[in-house]
Scaffold this active site. Structure first.
Site, PDB file in Angstrom:
ATOM      1  CG  MET A  75       6.215 -13.548 -26.043  1.00  0.00           C
ATOM      2  SD  MET A  75       6.774 -15.231 -26.290  1.00  0.00           S
ATOM      3  CE  MET A  75       6.358 -15.511 -27.998  1.00  0.00           C
ATOM      4  CB  SER A 115      13.167  -9.406 -25.641  1.00  0.00           C
ATOM      5  OG  SER A 115      13.399 -10.751 -25.284  1.00  0.00           O
ATOM      6  CD  GLU A 139      11.806 -21.207 -27.579  1.00  0.00           C
ATOM      7  OE1 GLU A 139      11.359 -20.661 -26.541  1.00  0.00           O
ATOM      8  OE2 GLU A 139      11.306 -21.027 -28.703  1.00  0.00           O
ATOM      9  CB  ILE A 191       1.359 -29.176 -28.006  1.00  0.00           C
ATOM     10  CG1 ILE A 191       2.255 -29.379 -26.779  1.00  0.00           C
ATOM     11  CG2 ILE A 191       1.938 -29.864 -29.228  1.00  0.00           C
ATOM     12  CD1 ILE A 191       3.644 -28.821 -26.870  1.00  0.00           C
ATOM     13  CE1 TYR A 231       1.511 -17.594 -24.461  1.00  0.00           C
ATOM     14  CE2 TYR A 231       1.811 -18.552 -26.645  1.00  0.00           C
ATOM     15  CZ  TYR A 231       1.450 -18.675 -25.315  1.00  0.00           C
ATOM     16  OH  TYR A 231       1.015 -19.889 -24.854  1.00  0.00           O
ATOM     17  CB  CYS A 257       3.957  -2.798 -19.379  1.00  0.00           C
ATOM     18  SG  CYS A 257       2.320  -2.064 -19.529  1.00  0.00           S
TER      19      CYS A 257
HETATM   20 ZN   LIG Z   1       1.744  -1.543 -21.734  1.00  0.00          ZN
END
Ligand SMILES: [Zn+2]
Length: 190
Positions: free
Chosen positions: A11, A13, A86, A171, A177, A181
């Site tokens: 997410m 990026s 997506e 949905i 989110y 890491c």
């Molecule tokens: Zn981390």
């Protein structure tokens, strides 16, 4: 020879902004692009590529039965490039169509998306992009909680608690989110 690209990242990026950038580069040279996105409704408005920094533009939504290959065949003239946002939400058939677009029309097709879901399983679209893509590229971003690279996505419920079970695609709902890491995925400082 044109290639099928899979550009994946966690997410945040920068996948959507990259799509808008690539599209803009083509269009500046008077080359046409077709932009698709998944038709699955996950809170963002269906039929748009939306970037976190506010830029957005219309895209053709891909539904379960959409034939992407046929859609491209029907274009006159053939576009110079096909971009998919997506791509993780596509099914195997869609990914095979993307490969056939590259091989039939010799135009680059670039799919952008997440690799693994919040339970660290591959999405169907990502699984087949990993298999069929000519070029696989990681788009990097940093963990929400520490300085390591984010390789996973942590689902957090409405009350801020991490979630490790449930449907792959939600949905509606008010879960969110975070790019994280591996260590922060299993042990988030929440
Ligand atoms: Zn981390």
């Amino acid at each position: 020879m044109a290639q099928l690209f899979f550009k994946y990242g966690a997410m945040n990026s920068g996948k959507s902004i990259e799509i808008l950038k690539v599209a803009n580069n083509y269009e500046e040279q008077n080359k046409s692009v077709l932009i698709f996105t998944s038709g699955i409704d996950t809170r963002d408005e269906v039929g748009y590529v939306s970037s976190r920094i506010g830029l957005r533009r219309k895209a053709i939504p891909i539904f379960e039965g959409t034939n992407i290959l046929q859609y491209v065949k029907d274009q006159e003239p053939t576009p110079h490039c096909v971009l998919i946002d997506e791509v993780q939400f596509l099914n195997k058939e869609h990914v095979l169509q993307l490969a056939e677009i590259v091989d039939t029309f010799d135009i680059p097709v670039m799919g952008f998306g997440l690799k693994n879901d919040f339970q660290n399983e591959l999405f169907e679209g990502s699984r087949y992009m990993l298999i069929y893509a000519d070029k696989i590229e990681e788009m990097k971003t940093i963990c929400w909680f520490c300085a390591r690279k984010a390789t996973m996505n942590l689902r957090v419920d409405g009350s801020g608690k991490p979630v490790y079970t449930g449907d792959q695609i939600q949905i509606g709902g008010n879960d969110s989110y975070y790019p994280v890491c591996r260590r922060c995925h299993s042990n988030p400082p929440l």
